[in-house]
Every structure is written in structure tokens, then in C-alpha cells.
Motif scaffolding. Structure first.
Motif, PDB file in Angstrom:
ATOM      1  N   HIS A  56      -0.864   7.406   7.896  1.00  0.00           N
ATOM      2  CA  HIS A  56      -0.402   7.902   6.935  1.00  0.00           C
ATOM      3  C   HIS A  56       0.228   7.168   5.528  1.00  0.00           C
ATOM      4  N   GLY A 107      -0.529   5.625   3.444  1.00  0.00           N
ATOM      5  CA  GLY A 107      -1.155   6.108   1.178  1.00  0.00           C
ATOM      6  C   GLY A 107       0.334   6.831   1.198  1.00  0.00           C
ATOM      7  N   GLU A 108       1.184   7.205   1.982  1.00  0.00           N
ATOM      8  CA  GLU A 108       1.673   7.876   1.913  1.00  0.00           C
ATOM      9  C   GLU A 108       3.317   7.893   1.256  1.00  0.00           C
ATOM     10  N   SER A 151       1.904   5.382  -7.594  1.00  0.00           N
ATOM     11  CA  SER A 151       0.939   6.371  -6.575  1.00  0.00           C
ATOM     12  C   SER A 151      -0.118   5.407  -5.983  1.00  0.00           C
ATOM     13  N   ALA A 152       0.127   5.936  -4.667  1.00  0.00           N
ATOM     14  CA  ALA A 152      -1.005   4.583  -3.852  1.00  0.00           C
ATOM     15  C   ALA A 152      -2.524   5.752  -4.624  1.00  0.00           C
ATOM     16  N   SER A 153      -2.737   6.553  -5.019  1.00  0.00           N
ATOM     17  CA  SER A 153      -4.125   6.442  -6.045  1.00  0.00           C
ATOM     18  C   SER A 153      -3.878   6.190  -7.805  1.00  0.00           C
ATOM     19  N   ILE A 204      -0.252   0.291   0.342  1.00  0.00           N
ATOM     20  CA  ILE A 204      -0.140   1.766  -0.121  1.00  0.00           C
ATOM     21  C   ILE A 204      -1.387   1.842   0.055  1.00  0.00           C
ATOM     22  N   ASN A 205      -1.904   1.093  -1.596  1.00  0.00           N
ATOM     23  CA  ASN A 205      -3.093   1.649  -2.164  1.00  0.00           C
ATOM     24  C   ASN A 205      -4.154   0.777  -1.558  1.00  0.00           C
ATOM     25  N   TRP A 243      -4.888   1.616   1.845  1.00  0.00           N
ATOM     26  CA  TRP A 243      -4.364   2.246   2.973  1.00  0.00           C
ATOM     27  C   TRP A 243      -5.165   3.865   2.562  1.00  0.00           C
ATOM     28  N   TYR A 244      -4.675   4.365   1.060  1.00  0.00           N
ATOM     29  CA  TYR A 244      -4.760   5.279   0.791  1.00  0.00           C
ATOM     30  C   TYR A 244      -6.350   5.484   0.211  1.00  0.00           C
ATOM     31  N   TYR A 284      -8.059   5.742   4.512  1.00  0.00           N
ATOM     32  CA  TYR A 284      -8.397   6.945   4.613  1.00  0.00           C
ATOM     33  C   TYR A 284      -9.529   8.314   4.018  1.00  0.00           C
ATOM     34  N   LYS A 285      -8.744   8.184   2.491  1.00  0.00           N
ATOM     35  CA  LYS A 285     -10.545   8.691   1.817  1.00  0.00           C
ATOM     36  C   LYS A 285     -11.520   8.467   2.207  1.00  0.00           C
TER      37      LYS A 285
END
Length: 442
Positions: A199, A201-202, A210-212, A316-317, A319-320, A323-324
């Protein structure tokens, strides 16, 4: 008589200024800040902090230090308040009290470092040593007390702000669900550890919206039946590299391994070995850059801070994306379908393959350091010497980041495309940090 009194007063002023200069030679020495960052780095290593959590430790401690520097020298340094959208205005120093802002920044760093690591208070002895250093150098008691008071005020404020980054909430979030389907990540030997920080990325980023915000292309589709597929070729490329590594490639893989905790199993016995995390390695490189450029105290703090922000957002980016995608590691595919006895050169870490974390964070850090210290800054990195690994020489920070990315292919833990995409991803994040943050007023 009047002339005598004037001479006496002048002499008193001279000796007072000499005394002041003496203690400032100690507290304003950039080497002291580098040593302080290294102390936190050692604590992170000793306590097995995973790389993503380590990046959180570094970023809040450095931001606390930087905010003190910016408050003390607003003509030359901009506060991060407002530049980081969710960082409120930091408490300003009292105008009627003399403060040694460099000394206060060291203490703020340590205050936060103490709070975000465990066991809590790991830096307490070091803080006592810093205070003794300042006193022994002749810092006046009033300046000492004012500096300590202001450092505590800023550090507490930064700690309060840090608690809103969603870290606490992710401690109780759901675990990764292991599904044994083709192409999906599953735990790898020898630890078969559960997925690390699914988590992350949260977590609230610093500069990214944002992470995305910086999207990554989809990884190649899993396909081990068609030998002409991109995925099949990527798998075989990793196997071929690992099966024929030369001495320099092995050195490269070892140098950038940065495994915070490697488990070695021999028969029925096992033991762990520790190294700096990838972020810790780049904290060391930031220090090397400040030495080469003969940066003063404030410039050194700013460089560490900007680098730590780039590392934090890059993790953060990354890890987003990880896990995607939930991509399977080379080791899992090769041992299942090609050779059950095959092993990567370095140990596979416990999280999905795509994209390469080291590639992303290294490129992000390299962009910031290039922005701060210049391109084509040749340096020797001896960060790994304490682990018995020979130094490596680089013509630039960007070249080091590219090598760090490729080292993961030689190590057998990433496909080349994950490292290439990761390097580009990190470069974009580093550029965003450079564009959005203007620390030094030119």
C-alpha cells in the motif's frame, strides 16, 4: 582616557567575535551535517528498515533541518511551505533572540530522526555529543538555549505534519493476496517473504500530485509459449546474462545490491547480512557531491533535502506501478519452466518486478543532484567499502543511475525493460522535483 576605553571596548569586541567564529567553525562545518545524515543512515541499516520506509525516515529529518536553515536565511533560501502544497507555514524564529541556525538544523534533523526510527531515541547519544561539541567550542549559553528551543519547535511541527501522510493507516491495511497464476508475482526463495508494503502507493507524496501522476507503460504480456514474444526474450536475456557474468558485471551487481537484509541459507543454518538501502546509498552520494563542490553548510542541507524528496516521491510512484502490474520475477519463471536449480546472482527482493525500484529512485536522485551540483561531475563512490565492496568511478550522477538500473539485470532480479522504463520514470520525477522546488534564491 576616552581613547583607552575605546581601545578596551574594541579589544573586547575583537575577542568576542573570535570566540563566536571559533564555535561557528564547528557548528557551521558541512562535514558535521554529512556525519549526522550518515548516523541516521547507520541506524536505518542496523534496524533493517525496508527501502521505502527508509526513504520516509530521510525525507522528514532533512526537511526539518532545511526549514530551520530557510528560516534563518530567508534572503538566500525559500521555505518549503507552499512549495510542498500540504506543508503549512513553519513557525518562525523569535526576532529578539540570537540563534545558531546551523546548529539548530542539526538538532531538528536528529529530533525527527529519533522519532521516525526505532528503537525511539536511537540518536540520543549522538545528540548529546553534538551539544557537547557546541559548548566545548564556546557557544554562548543563551545562543545554545535559543537554538535548542527553536530546533524543537520546528521538529515538533514537522512531526505533526508527517503524521498526516497515511503511513499509520497503511500499517493495518490488507496484505497482498498471493495467487499462483501465470505472470503474477509470488514470494521467492530463500525467505519466501510476504509482499513488502503493497500500500506504499497510498502514502502522500511531497511534490507529485498523486502516486499515478507520472504514468508508466504496461509491462510486456506474460508469454512463455512463444519464443518470439517480448516476455520470453526478456526472460532468456536475464538467464543468459547471469550465466555468463564477467568480473566487472558481478562487481556492478554487488555494488548496487543495497539489500537491507539478505538471508543466506547453508544447509539447516541461516544468517542475515545488512547493507544500506538504495535510498541510503544515494544519501551517501549526495554527501559526496557536496564534498566535491565544496558546498557550504546550507547548500549541503538543501542538496540532501531535495534528494530525499526525490527519493521519497520516486518510491511512492514506483510502488504504485509495481502493485498495479504485479509482475512475476525472473527467478520464478526460470526455475519453474527452464531450470529448477537456477538462481539469480543477487537475492530477489520480496515485491513485484515491474518496474525496477533502484532504476526509478536512482534516476530521480541523479536528476536532482545534477541540478544542484552540475552535469558531468566525476566522482568515486566508496559507499560500499564498509561492506568489503571496492569503490566504483562514475563520470556523472546520471551515468551512475544508468549503471544502477542495469546492475539489476546482471543481478538476475529484473528484466531489462523494467530497468529502462524505470530509469525514464525516475528521470521524469526528478525533473518534476527540480521544476516545482526552488530552494535557493539566485
Amino acid at each position: 582616557m576616552n581613547r583607552f576605553l575605546l581601545l578596551l571596548a574594541g579589544a573586547a569586541l575583537f575577542f568576542a567575535s573570535c570566540k563566536k567564529a571559533d564555535y561557528q567553525k564547528v557548528t557551521h562545518d558541512p562535514e558535521l551535517y554529512r556525519t549526522t545524515v550518515k548516523k541516521l543512515n547507520d541506524i536505518v541499516l542496523e534496524n533493517n528498515f525496508p527501502p521505502v520506509i527508509a526513504s520516509r525516515n530521510y525525507v522528514y529529518a532533512n526537511i526539518a533541518a532545511y526549514q530551520v536553515i530557510a528560516a534563518g536565511d530567508p534572503k538566500h533560501y525559500r521555505s518549503l511551505s507552499g512549495q510542498i502544497k500540504h506543508l503549512p507555514a513553519t513557525p518562525q524564529p523569535p526576532k529578539d533572540k540570537e540563534i545558531d541556525f546551523q546548529f539548530a538544523s542539526l538538532l531538528s534533523f536528529c529530533f525527527v530522526g529519533n522519532a521516525v526510527t526505532f528503537p525511539e531515541g536511537s540518536m540520543s547519544t549522538y545528540v548529546d555529543d553534538l551539544k557537547e561539541k557546541a559548548k566545548d567550542a564556546g557557544m554562548p549559553s543563551e545562543v545554545f538555549e535559543n537554538s535548542v528551543a527553536y530546533s524543537d519547535t520546528v521538529a515538533k511541527y514537522i512531526m505533526k505534519w508527517s503524521k498526516k501522510d497515511n503511513y499509520a493507516q497503511t500499517r493495518s491495511a490488507s496484505k497482498y493476496t498471493v495467487k499462483r497464476s501465470d505472470g503474477r508475482w509470488i514470494p521467492t526463495p530463500p525467505m519466501y517473504a510476504q509482499a513488502l508494503e503493497p500500500h506504499w502507493g497510498e502514502i502522500r507524496p511531497m511534490v507529485l500530485d498523486s502516486a499515478s501522476q507520472v504514468p508508466a507503460p504496461e509491462p510486456p504480456a506474460y508469454n512463455m509459449t512463444d519464443k518470439n514474444s517480448v516476455f520470453y526474450k526478456n526472460v532468456m536475456e536475464v538467464k543468459t546474462w547471469v550465466d555468463s557474468l564477467n568480473t566487472d558485471q558481478k562487481h556492478m551487481a554487488d555494488f548496487w545490491d543495497d539489500n537491507a537484509f539478505k538471508l543466506t541459507v547453508v544447509g539447516h543454518a541461516s544468517f542475515g547480512t545488512k547493507k544500506f538501502s538504495p535510498g541510503g546509498h544515494w544519501m551517501n552520494i549526495a554527501g559526496t557531491g557536496s564534498i566535491i563542490k565544496k558546498a557550504d553548510f546550507s547548500t549541503t542541507v538543501a542538496a540532501y533535502t531535495e534528494t530525499s524528496i526525490a527519493l521519497f516521491d520516486a518510491f511512492i510512484n514506483c510502488w504504485y506501478v509495481k502493485y498495479k502490474a504485479n509482475s512475476v520475477r525472473p527467478e520464478t519463471v526460470i526455475t519453474k519452466l527452464i531450470n529448477p536449480d537456477w538462481r539469480p546472482y543477487i537475492q530477489t527482493p520480496p515485491f513485484p518486478e515491474y518496474i525496477s525500484g533502484h532504476a526509478v529512485i536512482s534516476a530521480a536522485a541523479a536528476e536532482v543532484l545534477t541540478h544542484d551540483f552540475g552535469d558531468n561531475i566525476a566522482y568515486t563512490d566508496s559507499s560500499e567499502s564498509e561492506f568489503g565492496i571496492e569503490p566504483r568511478k562514475f563520470p556523472s550522477f546520471r551515468a551512475a543511475a544508468m549503471e544502477a538500473a542495469m546492475s539489476r539485470v546482471y543481478g538476475g532480479i529484473h528484466y531489462k525493460i523494467a530497468c529502462q522504463v524505470g530509469n525514464e520514470q525516475g528521470r521524469k520525477i526528478g525533473q518534476l522535483v527540480n521544476e516545482k522546488l526552488q530552494l535557493k534564491i539566485k
